[in-house]
Design an enzyme around this catalytic site. Structure first.
Site, PDB file in Angstrom:
ATOM      1  N   ASN A   9       1.049  -1.026   0.057  1.00  0.00           N
ATOM      2  CA  ASN A   9      -0.086   0.011   0.138  1.00  0.00           C
ATOM      3  C   ASN A   9       1.022   1.130  -0.169  1.00  0.00           C
ATOM      4  O   ASN A   9       1.434   1.713   1.001  1.00  0.00           O
ATOM      5  CB  ASN A   9      -0.821   0.023   1.298  1.00  0.00           C
ATOM      6  CG  ASN A   9      -1.693   1.105   1.517  1.00  0.00           C
ATOM      7  OD1 ASN A   9      -1.766   1.884   0.580  1.00  0.00           O
ATOM      8  ND2 ASN A   9      -2.506   1.066   2.421  1.00  0.00           N
ATOM      9  N   ARG A  89      -2.592  -2.178  -3.325  1.00  0.00           N
ATOM     10  CA  ARG A  89      -3.739  -1.450  -3.187  1.00  0.00           C
ATOM     11  C   ARG A  89      -3.792  -0.121  -3.911  1.00  0.00           C
ATOM     12  O   ARG A  89      -2.792   0.824  -3.879  1.00  0.00           O
ATOM     13  CB  ARG A  89      -3.817  -1.000  -1.664  1.00  0.00           C
ATOM     14  CG  ARG A  89      -5.064  -0.250  -1.302  1.00  0.00           C
ATOM     15  CD  ARG A  89      -5.177   0.139   0.264  1.00  0.00           C
ATOM     16  NE  ARG A  89      -6.377   0.839   0.302  1.00  0.00           N
ATOM     17  CZ  ARG A  89      -6.332   1.286   1.578  1.00  0.00           C
ATOM     18  NH1 ARG A  89      -5.883   1.020   2.669  1.00  0.00           N
ATOM     19  NH2 ARG A  89      -7.883   2.172   1.610  1.00  0.00           N
ATOM     20  N   HIS A 177     -12.774   2.692   0.459  1.00  0.00           N
ATOM     21  CA  HIS A 177     -12.647   1.729   1.511  1.00  0.00           C
ATOM     22  C   HIS A 177     -13.032   0.422   0.974  1.00  0.00           C
ATOM     23  O   HIS A 177     -13.392  -0.313   1.930  1.00  0.00           O
ATOM     24  CB  HIS A 177     -13.212   2.318   2.821  1.00  0.00           C
ATOM     25  CG  HIS A 177     -12.605   3.240   3.462  1.00  0.00           C
ATOM     26  ND1 HIS A 177     -13.038   4.442   4.057  1.00  0.00           N
ATOM     27  CD2 HIS A 177     -11.195   3.544   3.730  1.00  0.00           C
ATOM     28  CE1 HIS A 177     -12.320   5.352   4.666  1.00  0.00           C
ATOM     29  NE2 HIS A 177     -11.022   4.880   4.342  1.00  0.00           N
ATOM     30  N   ARG A 237      -9.442  15.543   6.590  1.00  0.00           N
ATOM     31  CA  ARG A 237     -10.527  15.900   5.597  1.00  0.00           C
ATOM     32  C   ARG A 237     -11.849  16.422   5.765  1.00  0.00           C
ATOM     33  O   ARG A 237     -12.257  15.835   6.759  1.00  0.00           O
ATOM     34  CB  ARG A 237     -10.481  14.794   4.417  1.00  0.00           C
ATOM     35  CG  ARG A 237      -9.374  14.231   3.652  1.00  0.00           C
ATOM     36  CD  ARG A 237      -9.690  13.091   2.880  1.00  0.00           C
ATOM     37  NE  ARG A 237      -8.522  12.076   3.468  1.00  0.00           N
ATOM     38  CZ  ARG A 237      -8.723  10.637   3.289  1.00  0.00           C
ATOM     39  NH1 ARG A 237      -9.903  10.181   2.535  1.00  0.00           N
ATOM     40  NH2 ARG A 237      -7.877   9.823   3.731  1.00  0.00           N
ATOM     41  N   GLU A 375      -7.335  -5.263   5.377  1.00  0.00           N
ATOM     42  CA  GLU A 375      -7.505  -5.053   3.771  1.00  0.00           C
ATOM     43  C   GLU A 375      -6.187  -5.921   3.226  1.00  0.00           C
ATOM     44  O   GLU A 375      -6.521  -6.192   2.184  1.00  0.00           O
ATOM     45  CB  GLU A 375      -7.106  -3.563   3.538  1.00  0.00           C
ATOM     46  CG  GLU A 375      -8.277  -2.631   3.876  1.00  0.00           C
ATOM     47  CD  GLU A 375      -7.918  -1.355   4.414  1.00  0.00           C
ATOM     48  OE1 GLU A 375      -6.965  -1.359   5.392  1.00  0.00           O
ATOM     49  OE2 GLU A 375      -8.558  -0.370   4.090  1.00  0.00           O
TER      50      GLU A 375
END
Ligand code: ADP
Length: 387
Positions: A9, A89, A177, A237, A375
């Site tokens: 990732n 990813r 996600h 964010r 993940e």
């Protein structure tokens, strides 16, 4: 020599990795190369997540150097390794990448074309791919997309009310996600198959945060939209924002697109509201009025989005919390659930304080669960699918 699978990732200055054997859900090792390019470091952990000492100094001057250093560390610990496949990813798969995809010159070019959709993330993801191709030229390279799990949303959850030409050009609600939600859907299917077929709201609450509505194990709606800015407020964010604010910032504050991007991605959310930190633990400990208001806003927006997802699903059978905040922040979970009694939610405070798998009471109509997301395992499983 053992044959292993590597998951990567890649961010702008970081590289998260995990190594899996050909079979098995527990990784052989995981870790992170951080501050790549500037006095970076590598952290290495065993399969249980405990940090292990490293063998010698690590060159972390570039993504490729970091990858080779990681491999060196892994070899010192696990013996000679043959990296058979690398799973990446990738934040954005656009309209057409709906499943894990073998990377070659053509697919890589198609993913480059999606950079304008995710300019802050996609270039770094692809830099990771190029570094891995250079470091492991014989390994299969596979892209796993954060958008893919959401690509079957019904039109009303896939579009904005803009002239149709923009939808055709790809201005859609992609949702992100997806690897995390795919893991939660598979884990629910394993531990509670009846619930997994029902109406489930999943809240991935970490530095990035979103909520997803699952029906029959498939995503039907997500709070994230065209970019990973929409929906919930996050560490830095803004979450959902009236587009008129952006126009005002341009017209009246004279901010450029780059400045607005910086503001919305890096200086807003919990950090912007608290003026203190993007980290929930620090805000909980701070006790300033601004930190408390930032947490209040976060909790309120999660509650609101749960309501919206309940409407999209026509009811709720289960709620799952995951991500750093969802898995660990008991007080936040308790506060979110406090005002969901109308949805049939009743928390068991003792179970909630232990971060138990099921944190709702026996009487709760909707079951509330805490599941640690994974993940990396979703990527490793995808790699096995290519064997
Ligand atoms: P990322 O999205 O970068 O993977 P994580 O999923 O690790 O991030 O989530 C990080 C967030 O989780 C931070 O805001 C951190 O403060 C929060 N967090 C982790 N543990 C706790 C805890 N025990 N209590 C409250 N917040 C926590």
């Amino acid at each position: 020599m053992s044959s292993v699978l590597l998951t990567l990732n890649a961010g702008s200055s970081s590289l998260k990795f995990a190594v899996f054997a050909a079979q098995g859900d527990v990784p052989l090792a995981t870790g992170l190369a951080d501050r790549i390019g500037a006095n970076g470091t590598i952290t290495l952990r065993d399969g249980k997540g405990d940090t292990v000492p490293q063998a010698g100094a690590a060159d972390v001057s570039s993504h490729q150097a970091a990858l080779l250093s990681i491999l060196g560390q892994l070899r010192a610990r696990l013996g000679e390794l043959d990296v058979a496949a690398v799973g990446h990813r990738i934040v954005h798969g656009g309209i057409s990448f709906v499943a894990p995809t073998l990377l070659d010159a053509n697919t890589l070019q198609a993913l480059e074309a999606l950079v304008p959709f995710a300019p802050l993330h996609q270039p770094h993801n692809l830099a990771g791919v190029r570094a891995a191709i250079a470091a492991f030229p014989k390994a299969r390279q596979v892209a796993c997309f954060d958008t893919a799990f959401h690509r079957n949303h019904p039109f009303v959850n896939d579009t904005f009310a803009l002239p149709r030409v923009f939808y055709e050009k790809g201005v859609r609600r992609y949702g992100f996600h997806g690897l995390s939600y795919e893991f939660i859907a598979s884990e629910l299917h394993r531990i509670a198959p009846r619930l997994a077929e029902g109406r489930v709201i999943v809240a991935h609450l970490g530095n990035g945060a979103s909520v997803c509505a699952l029906h029959h194990g498939r995503s039907i709606a997500s709070t994230m939209g065209f970019t990973a800015l929409d929906g919930l407020p996050m560490g830095t964010r803004c979450g959902q924002l009236d587009p008129g604010v952006v126009l005002y910032l341009m017209d009246q504050e004279k901010l450029s697109a780059a400045q607005i991007s910086d503001l919305l991605y890096k200086h807003s959310g919990l950090l912007g509201l608290s003026g203190l930190s993007n980290d929930m633990r620090e805000l909980e400990a701070a006790g300033t009025p601004e930190a408390a208001q930032a947490i209040d806003y976060f909790v309120f927006r999660v509650q609101r989005e749960f309501g919206a997802m309940a409407a999209a699903l026509g009811g709720v059978d289960a709620i799952v919390f995951c991500g750093g905040i969802g898995e660990n922040a008991k007080a936040i979970r308790a506060r979110v659930c406090e005002r969901l009694a109308w949805m049939g939610v009743e928390l068991d405070h003792a179970r909630n304080s232990q971060n138990a798998l099921v944190v709702s009471s026996e009487l709760s109509r909707a079951q509330v669960m805490v599941i640690k997301t994974n993940e990396e395992l979703v990527i490793a499983r995808a790699l096995r699918g290519f064997n």
